[in-house]
Every structure is written in C-alpha cells, then in structure tokens.
Design an enzyme around this catalytic site. Structure first.
Site, PDB file in Angstrom:
ATOM      1  CG  ASP A   1      32.306 103.459  71.974  1.00 36.76           C
ATOM      2  OD1 ASP A   1      31.322 103.564  71.217  1.00 36.76           O
ATOM      3  OD2 ASP A   1      32.282 103.818  73.168  1.00 36.76           O
TER       4      ASP A   1
ATOM      5  CD1 TRP B   1      31.934 109.392  75.974  1.00 41.59           C
ATOM      6  CD2 TRP B   1      31.074 107.757  77.242  1.00 41.59           C
ATOM      7  NE1 TRP B   1      30.715 109.810  76.450  1.00 41.59           N
ATOM      8  CE2 TRP B   1      30.164 108.850  77.219  1.00 41.59           C
ATOM      9  CE3 TRP B   1      30.748 106.620  77.978  1.00 41.59           C
ATOM     10  CZ2 TRP B   1      28.945 108.818  77.910  1.00 41.59           C
ATOM     11  CZ3 TRP B   1      29.543 106.586  78.666  1.00 41.59           C
ATOM     12  CH2 TRP B   1      28.650 107.674  78.630  1.00 41.59           C
TER      13      TRP B   1
ATOM     14  CE  LYS C   1      25.076 110.062  72.481  1.00 40.58           C
ATOM     15  NZ  LYS C   1      24.288 110.746  73.523  1.00 40.58           N
TER      16      LYS C   1
END
Lengths: 347, 347
Positions: free
Chosen positions: B159, B89, B183
C-alpha cells in the site's frame, strides 16, 4: 453537467470560498468539507423529498459495482432475488448477481429486443425474494419506466443511474435506489445510494467495509476518504436544480425536450423509433434511419453542426440522442432542425 | 496538488483542448478521453520505469477498498497471507483481510507504539503465504520504509498511498502496488493499482467484476465508467513530475524538505520526534511539544500564519507536518521558521 455548475467549479477551483485551497486539497474531515457534504445531502433530500426513514450515501465504484454490492448488502439469509430485465444494464445486473445468489428473472423483454417494459401483470414474483431489482431507464435501448412497480412487501431496488433527478420521485416506495453520478448528478466516480433504514445490517461477511451500507451510514459516508470533488460538484448540481424550480420544473422541460424529437420520429417514415410509445425514454431516444446507408453521412453532417455523440451503442446500432438534464432546450431544437433538414435533402 | 496542475485544470475545465466540452462531459470511450488515459498510463510508466510485466489500472474505491480487494484477487486457492503491521493503516488492512483469509502478522511494532519499522530479520515469514502485504508509509505514526523487503518468491504487495511518486522505485520487485490518489497523484476517488501479469486470474468468484484485476486489465480499466476527471488530473500531475525532472529530482527535494524539519526537531528539547531515525517518514513528520499545554497556542498561532492541518491524528495526538510532493520548499521553510520563533517565545 450544467454550464453554470462547471463555471462555478472553475472559478472556485484554486480557492474555495476564500480558503486559499482547492476543495480537492481539503481534508475530508475539515469543517469546510463536512459542511459541503452536509449541504449536498440536505439539498438532495429537499429535491427528492427524502424522509428520515431513508439514508443517503455518497460512495465510489459506479453503478456497476452496485450490481454486486446490492446482493452483498441485502440478501441476508435469503438465497434469491427477483430481477426485471429490460435491456443491457438490467441484464448485466442479473449476471453479476449470480456471483452471490440465484437471481430470478421475473420478466424480460429480451424476445422483443428490449423495445418495451414488460407489463406488471406478466411478472412472476417470488414473495420470498430478498428484493426486486429493476433499471428505471435503459440508456442503450431507450426504454424507461414511467411508473413505479408495486411488489408488495418485497423491498424495491432500482438502478436510477440514467434518469434520477429528471422528474419528481416518491422515494418512500423504494428499499434502495442507486445511481452512478455521471448522467444527472456530477462527475463519474461518485455513486449515490439511498437506502431504507430497516434494510441496514444485512451485509454478508464478505462485503468490503467501505461498501457496507450500514458501516457507511454510521460514518456519514466517510469510513474512507470519499470522492470529495464529486460530492462538491454534485452539491452544486443540486443547488442548480433547486434554482431551476426543482424536479417538477425539470420534468416539464424534459417532457418538452423529448416530445420535440419523438414527434418528428412519428411524423415521418424517414426516421423510426423502435420503442413502444408508453415506454419511451425521455433521457435516451433511440432511432434508426430508414436507409442505414445514410447513417454515416448523418453522423458526419451532424458533427459538422456541433451535434456530437449521436451514434447508437454498438450493440444495437442506429442513433441515440441523449437529453439529460444539462442538455438545454436550444440543443434539442438544433438537433430536430438538423434532422428535418437532413431528411429534406436525403428523403 | 501542485498549483500548476490545478491552474491548468481550471483553464481547461469548460473547454478541453478546443473541444467545447469539459473532460468530465466526454464519453470515456471517446477518442479524446482514451488518449488522455493512455497518456496518463504512459507517463506513469516512464516516471516509475514500469516494464511490460506489470499492468497499470485506474480504479475506484480508494486504498481501503483494496484492503478487501487484494485478498479477493490474490488468494487463489491459498488460505493465508502475511502482513507487516507498522501503524494504523497496515492494522486496518489486517482487520479487513480477516473477512477472506487468515492473515499472519509476521512482524508488528504495536508494542513500540508504531514508532519504528520492525527489522527484516525479525519477520517470521510463511513460505506458503499467498502474498506479503506492507504499508510503505504510515501517515499517522510518521514511519516509512526506506528499503524494499526481500521475501523470496512470495508476491510482495504494498500500500503506497502516501509515498508513491515521492522517490524512484523498483517496481519489478512487487507483485501488486496500490495507492489511493489523494496524496501524490490526484483527487480522492481514484485508485492506482499496478499488478504483475502472472498474478492475474486468481480472483475469487465473489469478486465484483469491476474490481477484478484481470477483467479490468483486459478492459483497459474501462469495464465500467472510470473516474475520468481523476485520471485526467493524475495525468497532469504525472506530466508535472516529469517536468520537475522526474522522481530522482523529486526525491532530492523531498529529502531536503524533510531534513529541514527533522534537524530542528533533533536540535531542541522543546520539540520531539518519537520515531526511530532510520524509519522516519519524509511525507508525514510526527512530533510533540515538550509541554502539551502549548499544543493549542501552537496550532492557533500556526494557523494565523497560514500554516494549517498541523494537528496530529486524534489516535496519537501531538502534531503532524505533511510534506507531500506538492508542498513547496518555501512552505516547509515557513513552517520551520514559525517553529523556531514559537520556541523562542515559549521555550
């Protein structure tokens, strides 16, 4: 949204098709969700008769994000694009395009307070424009295109947020069609983009990857996690539309619904519709009361009868009746009944 | 998502609080929806202890859109930003930043196949960087920051898509925190951005208006129609977290859940966790079976017991157990029980 669609979503919310999971909890790469997204696309293609020349994307950000993403994706080496200005939404699209190019406003009804669509013969087109952009329905002013402009070989781009799926459409005439979902498709947060294949690959380097049409076409709209619940609900709505008889049947109903209100507006002096007859929207009917002092009682009494959201946009005042696909004929009849009765008491 | 939250959403789906309407059908400017959004923000502020110095935005596009929107919004006159690379990511964030600036990778664990967080003492910071970006939890590799980096006066950008709300957090140390909702917050399609007030107003001219932090702060995230159903569900999740005792209680449970799995991984040779102990994620536990030929039977038997989504990401292989907030302790116990039993039969 149609009540049937919401009821099905409710019934499946904790357990989608016996999976023991909510559709919201499934991986977007799971077989189940991929099948949901594929069915949504396939049903939409059937509804609109979309040929293989055109790709279907389910993105995020709403139509206003597309005001920026259309020039980012389509300008290529060109420096300007044509815009038709028919109300607040197309005006905003022009403003946003200025970040990326020189938008030419080829026609505008601003001087007529956006109460009509400028006739095609008045448009001063640039044959070298990257595209021509227009807004098929203006929710605030209540004007709608009942024709598709012929602009030659320049790609036609249309913001159809507020009238897509309200009638049959010849998608082949368009380069790009985009629409925020929240009127006739599904929940806010989902954006539909239909793009002609040959327009892919022109994105500027500054285009965020997840908003690059080509990259998302190649990834089946799943370059990033999509708005999966929105796609699911859109899919249910597409199936509902097919079950209603498709877009020809929906259009027939929408014509009938709108006619009920416009007939009343035209037969009385008590109410007035400012929009030119040929350009009146079937989705959003703008009207005023002869005596603005009656606005407040009108809204209050309407609300007491369960008729809400009738206040016009703050920028134009007056009233606005929105008759999207999900509004049943009975709801429109109730509105017209109330309006007649209100006139009797106050006219 | 927590089952209680989904059940409440189901019960209210066709009629929110006696309004006769779904929350999805309400205008985002209605009193009702504005109160839902305000409560969501206020509950989030309480959960995370967010001071008035930091603004809360509910946007669209997901975390991957922020990979582009962070540089667009924060670079200002600067030409470079610092990035820490700890997995797939953060690597993607670096790639995307290249569209807008020169990202300096100040530390990377690529050579260790992303199985650890590079120690802070090894980072080669640029004191003139526009910001330093890192990813607090890498879902694929299963590494997580259990500390907040001190980078002096350079704005810290994180993030937190996959571990936000899993533990208490000192928001005051951050310039920008962003997170895709899917999430620990709510449904995919909603993006949370928390931004320190003094960083507003640096957006590049090419930033689409709806993604300009300052413009959205000034419009209470409603410059365009927001992902309203997502905000509603996030609000329900925030209330659920508060009812659980807040983030300290949630962290205690998350530590307990993760410990159950890691203890098993460490006490056997049959399973193996490749991640350095201090950097192991509480949210995503990556592990392999000693004999990769057992991968398939493992997944098949697990699924038969109702334990799904255990396959590791295709880029790393092996297994991955995701223990987000909504995963109950009983679910983790079932997983560990299955793993012990599987080892007995195949070990």
């Amino acid at each position: 949204m149609p009540e049937d669609v919401l009821a099905q979503a409710r019934d499946e919310l904790l357990d989608w098709h016996g999976s023991g999971m909510s559709i919201m909890e499934m991986s977007h790469r799971s077989k189940q969700f991929v099948s949901v997204a594929a069915a949504a696309e396939s049903d939409l293609r059937e509804l609109l008769g979309i040929a293989a020349t055109h790709k279907v994307l389910f993105l995020q950000g709403g139509a206003q994000a597309q005001f920026a993403l259309v020039p980012m994706n389509l300008l290529g080496a060109k420096k300007s694009a044509d815009y038709v200005e028919t109300g607040q939404w197309s005006k905003k699209a022009v403003q946003e395009a200025k970040r990326y190019c020189t938008p030419n406003v080829v026609a505008s009804s601003a001087n007529e307070r956006y109460t009509r669509i400028p006739g095609r013969e008045t448009w001063r087109l640039d044959p070298d424009a990257a595209y021509l952009h227009y807004t098929s329905n203006e929710t605030i002013g209540g004007v709608e295109f009942h024709w598709i402009p012929d602009v030659g070989s320049v790609p036609l781009v249309c913001d159809m947020s507020s009238d897509i799926l309200s009638r049959p459409l010849d998608v082949s005439k368009f380069g790009v069609i985009y629409a925020g979902a929240q009127k006739n498709i599904g929940p806010a947060g989902l954006t539909l983009v239909i793009v002609r294949e040959d327009l892919l690959g022109r994105a500027a380097a500054i285009t965020p990857s997840v908003f690059d049409y080509k990259a998302q076409v190649e990834a089946d709209s799943m370059l990033n996690t999509p708005a999966s619940f929105g796609i699911y609900l859109a899919g249910l709505t597409f199936k509902w539309l097919l079950a209603q008889g498709g877009l020809a049947a929906i259009e027939k109903r929408n014509i009938e619904k709108a006619a009920l209100v416009y007939e009343l507006l035209d037969e009385t002096e008590f109410y007035r519709c400012p929009v030119r007859r040929d350009d009146r929207s079937r989705m959003n009917i703008a009207f005023t009361l002869r005596d603005a002092k009656l606005d407040e009682p009108f809204l209050k009494e309407a609300k007491a009868q369960g008729l809400s959201e009738l206040k016009g946009h703050r920028s134009v005042g007056g009233m606005r009746a929105s008759l999207y696909n999900a509004m049943p004929l009975a709801g429109v009849k109730a509105l017209v009944g109330f309006m007649r009765e209100f006139e009797k008491r106050h006219g």
